[in-house]
Enzyme design. Structure first.
Site, PDB file in Angstrom:
ATOM      1  CE  LYS A  13       2.450 -19.043 -23.168  1.00  0.00           C
ATOM      2  NZ  LYS A  13       3.628 -19.465 -22.415  1.00  0.00           N
ATOM      3  NE  ARG A  88       1.548 -24.877 -20.773  1.00  0.00           N
ATOM      4  CZ  ARG A  88       1.326 -23.647 -20.314  1.00  0.00           C
ATOM      5  NH1 ARG A  88       0.150 -23.095 -20.442  1.00  0.00           N
ATOM      6  NH2 ARG A  88       2.294 -22.972 -19.749  1.00  0.00           N
ATOM      7  NE  ARG A 126       7.336 -14.900 -15.687  1.00  0.00           N
ATOM      8  CZ  ARG A 126       6.762 -15.781 -16.494  1.00  0.00           C
ATOM      9  NH1 ARG A 126       6.307 -15.395 -17.676  1.00  0.00           N
ATOM     10  NH2 ARG A 126       6.664 -17.035 -16.139  1.00  0.00           N
ATOM     11  NE  ARG A 159       3.846 -17.727 -13.316  1.00  0.00           N
ATOM     12  CZ  ARG A 159       3.530 -18.150 -14.528  1.00  0.00           C
ATOM     13  NH1 ARG A 159       3.145 -17.284 -15.450  1.00  0.00           N
ATOM     14  NH2 ARG A 159       3.593 -19.415 -14.837  1.00  0.00           N
ATOM     15  NE  ARG A 170       6.354 -22.626 -15.842  1.00  0.00           N
ATOM     16  CZ  ARG A 170       6.653 -21.357 -15.522  1.00  0.00           C
ATOM     17  NH1 ARG A 170       7.488 -21.096 -14.539  1.00  0.00           N
ATOM     18  NH2 ARG A 170       6.108 -20.378 -16.178  1.00  0.00           N
TER      19      ARG A 170
HETATM   20  P1  AMP Z   1       1.303 -20.330 -17.676  1.00  0.00           P
HETATM   21  O1  AMP Z   1       0.915 -19.121 -16.891  1.00  0.00           O
HETATM   22  O2  AMP Z   1       0.645 -20.377 -19.024  1.00  0.00           O
HETATM   23  O3  AMP Z   1       2.802 -20.528 -17.764  1.00  0.00           O
HETATM   24  O4  AMP Z   1       0.724 -21.595 -16.866  1.00  0.00           O
HETATM   25  C1  AMP Z   1       1.149 -21.877 -15.547  1.00  0.00           C
HETATM   26  C2  AMP Z   1       0.946 -23.363 -15.231  1.00  0.00           C
HETATM   27  O5  AMP Z   1      -0.455 -23.685 -15.324  1.00  0.00           O
HETATM   28  C3  AMP Z   1       1.634 -24.337 -16.187  1.00  0.00           C
HETATM   29  O6  AMP Z   1       2.985 -24.550 -15.852  1.00  0.00           O
HETATM   30  C4  AMP Z   1       0.771 -25.579 -16.003  1.00  0.00           C
HETATM   31  O7  AMP Z   1       1.062 -26.240 -14.782  1.00  0.00           O
HETATM   32  C5  AMP Z   1      -0.633 -24.988 -15.874  1.00  0.00           C
HETATM   33  N1  AMP Z   1      -1.310 -24.850 -17.194  1.00  0.00           N
HETATM   34  C6  AMP Z   1      -1.706 -23.698 -17.804  1.00  0.00           C
HETATM   35  N2  AMP Z   1      -2.300 -23.962 -18.980  1.00  0.00           N
HETATM   36  C7  AMP Z   1      -2.282 -25.293 -19.137  1.00  0.00           C
HETATM   37  C8  AMP Z   1      -2.726 -26.201 -20.152  1.00  0.00           C
HETATM   38  N3  AMP Z   1      -3.311 -25.747 -21.281  1.00  0.00           N
HETATM   39  N4  AMP Z   1      -2.537 -27.531 -19.959  1.00  0.00           N
HETATM   40  C9  AMP Z   1      -1.954 -28.008 -18.838  1.00  0.00           C
HETATM   41  N5  AMP Z   1      -1.502 -27.236 -17.842  1.00  0.00           N
HETATM   42  C10 AMP Z   1      -1.664 -25.883 -17.982  1.00  0.00           C
END
Ligand code: AMP
Length: 212
Positions: A13, A88, A126, A159, A170
């Site tokens: 993404k 989400r 990653r 990360r 996740r």
């Molecule tokens: P990502 O980089 O998009 O994988 O986001 C990393 C982490 O941030 C996720 O595993 C969630 O803990 C939090 N997060 C990011 N976007 C959202 C969202 N829209 N709703 C809830 N938690 C989020």
């Protein structure tokens, strides 16, 4: 152009959203990046979100909706945007409808399809640049020089939520809470399902074709 990217963690993404944003001249808005920045800066938001993020859970809807409301209110988002990691949950999707208002007929929702087995393997390899956010994959998209960013030479890092336990949590959150968001958009005929497997350039072409 208003685009939403939906996909499991490690589906590409972030990488693809950055390219599409550059191609269409629209801001790339990643809620994960916004949260990681808040954690790094030690803000109130960062302190609230950090434990949930580290464990692989979802940050509460009201916090996330506040973040997106503020960000989409900025001038650069008026002509369009690409959302990476939001919405989400169905509650977030419903609120987003209210925020973007009447222009929703121009919304495109791209769902990247990648099987779970491929995700766990991808995430283990990653790496990202802590300075500029560039994303690499040690096998499919390695940096030119071992473990340093091509753009600014910073040392690449994994990360903190890319551990296997957090990734599994996740993925579980994705299936339970985010998959219903795709049904929400399917009923509105805005959903484009795109095969997210294979080389980055091929996935990019598929996404571009899906956006017309
Ligand atoms: P990502 O980089 O998009 O994988 O986001 C990393 C982490 O941030 C996720 O595993 C969630 O803990 C939090 N997060 C990011 N976007 C959202 C969202 N829209 N709703 C809830 N938690 C989020």
């Amino acid at each position: 152009m208003k685009i939403i990217f939906i996909g499991p963690p490690g589906s590409g993404k972030g990488t693809q959203a950055k390219r599409i944003a550059a191609e269409h001249g629209i801001p790339h808005i990643s809620t994960g990046d916004i949260l990681r920045e808040a954690v790094a800066e030690g803000t109130e938001l960062g302190k609230k979100a950090a434990p949930t993020m580290a464990s692989g859970g979802l940050v509460p809807d009201d916090l996330m909706i506040g973040i997106i409301n503020d960000r989409l209110g900025k001038a650069d988002a008026r002509k369009g945007f690409i959302l990476d990691g939001f919405p989400r949950t169905v509650v977030q999707a419903e609120k987003l409808d209210g925020i973007v208002g009447n222009g929703t007929e121009k919304l495109r929702v791209v769902q990247l399809l990648v099987p779970d087995e491929a995700i766990v393997k991808r995430i283990a390899l990653r790496r990202s640049c802590p300075q500029c956010g560039a994303i690499y994959h040690l096998e499919n998209q390695p940096p030119a020089n071992d473990n340093v960013c091509d753009k600014d030479g910073a040392e690449l890092v994994a990360r903190p939520d890319d551990t296997e336990a957090a990734v599994r949590k996740r993925l579980e959150a994705f299936h339970r809470q985010t998959m219903p968001v795709t049904s929400f958009y399917k009923t509105k005929s805005w959903l484009r399902e795109v095969d997210g497997t294979g080389p980055v350039d091929q996935v990019f072409e598929r996404i571009q074709r899906s956006l017309v």
